[in-house]
Design a protein around this motif. Sequence first.
Motif, PDB file in Angstrom:
ATOM      1  N   TYR A  84     -21.412  27.725  48.031  1.00  0.00           N
ATOM      2  CA  TYR A  84     -20.338  26.416  48.759  1.00  0.00           C
ATOM      3  C   TYR A  84     -20.505  25.587  49.392  1.00  0.00           C
ATOM      4  O   TYR A  84     -19.731  24.233  48.921  1.00  0.00           O
ATOM      5  CB  TYR A  84     -19.562  27.438  49.661  1.00  0.00           C
ATOM      6  CG  TYR A  84     -19.033  28.521  49.092  1.00  0.00           C
ATOM      7  CD1 TYR A  84     -18.839  28.769  47.624  1.00  0.00           C
ATOM      8  CD2 TYR A  84     -18.769  29.733  49.554  1.00  0.00           C
ATOM      9  CE1 TYR A  84     -18.663  29.985  46.985  1.00  0.00           C
ATOM     10  CE2 TYR A  84     -18.101  31.144  49.639  1.00  0.00           C
ATOM     11  CZ  TYR A  84     -18.311  31.358  47.936  1.00  0.00           C
ATOM     12  OH  TYR A  84     -16.915  32.178  47.324  1.00  0.00           O
ATOM     13  N   ARG A  87     -20.146  22.032  48.881  1.00  0.00           N
ATOM     14  CA  ARG A  87     -18.463  21.275  48.341  1.00  0.00           C
ATOM     15  C   ARG A  87     -17.237  20.554  49.163  1.00  0.00           C
ATOM     16  O   ARG A  87     -16.952  20.896  50.113  1.00  0.00           O
ATOM     17  CB  ARG A  87     -18.784  23.310  47.438  1.00  0.00           C
ATOM     18  CG  ARG A  87     -19.115  23.487  47.054  1.00  0.00           C
ATOM     19  CD  ARG A  87     -18.962  22.928  45.253  1.00  0.00           C
ATOM     20  NE  ARG A  87     -17.702  23.317  44.810  1.00  0.00           N
ATOM     21  CZ  ARG A  87     -17.657  23.876  43.905  1.00  0.00           C
ATOM     22  NH1 ARG A  87     -18.535  25.333  43.779  1.00  0.00           N
ATOM     23  NH2 ARG A  87     -16.035  24.436  43.569  1.00  0.00           N
ATOM     24  N   ASN A 107     -12.410  26.571  46.146  1.00  0.00           N
ATOM     25  CA  ASN A 107     -12.120  27.131  45.126  1.00  0.00           C
ATOM     26  C   ASN A 107     -11.291  28.263  44.695  1.00  0.00           C
ATOM     27  O   ASN A 107     -10.740  29.482  44.715  1.00  0.00           O
ATOM     28  CB  ASN A 107     -13.676  28.478  45.371  1.00  0.00           C
ATOM     29  CG  ASN A 107     -14.119  28.593  44.097  1.00  0.00           C
ATOM     30  OD1 ASN A 107     -14.326  28.019  43.201  1.00  0.00           O
ATOM     31  ND2 ASN A 107     -14.867  29.751  44.173  1.00  0.00           N
TER      32      ASN A 107
END
Length: 156
Positions: A84, A87, A107
Motif C-alpha cells: 500500500y 500508492r 483499492n
Amino acid sequence: MNMTFFWLILFVVFVLVELATMGLSTIWFAGGALVATVAAAFGLPIWLQVILFLVVSVLLLYFTRPIAVKYFNKDRAKTNIEGYVGRDVIVISEIDNLQGIGQVTFNGQEWSARSTSNDVTMSVGTVGVVKAVDGVKLIIEEKKQADTAGKNLKVI
C-alpha cells in the motif's frame, strides 16, 4: 554407518529441503554438513565433526544470510499492507487529525485516514500518497502538484 556417508546424506537432505522451500532456511546447515563430510573423510573424531558442523553452520548463517536475503528477495513482490505504501488515494471525507476524522478511497474501498502531520488538513478531492499503515488507518500526505501535473491520475 560410516560418518562420511552420514554427513553426506545430511548434506543432501538440507539441499533438497532448501530447493523445495527456497526459503533460505537450511542452506547454511548444508554448508556445515559439507565441511563435516570432509572432516569425516579425513578420519577426524566425531566430536570434532559435530563442532565443525555447528561452527560452520552458525558462521554461514550469521555472515551470509543478511547478504543473501537482500539479493534474493529484492524482486519479491510486495504483498498486503507493505504494497500500500507509495500508492495514491483520493480524500472523500476531510482529514483532520485533531478532530480524528478523515476517509479516503483506496483499492476500491473506503479507509479511515490520517495525515502525516497534525497541523495539516486535507479537503475532499485531494490526492494523497500512502506513507504508512497504522492498524486500519492509512497515514497519508498530500501528493505534490508536480507529481500529478501532466499525468493521468488513475483512481483506485
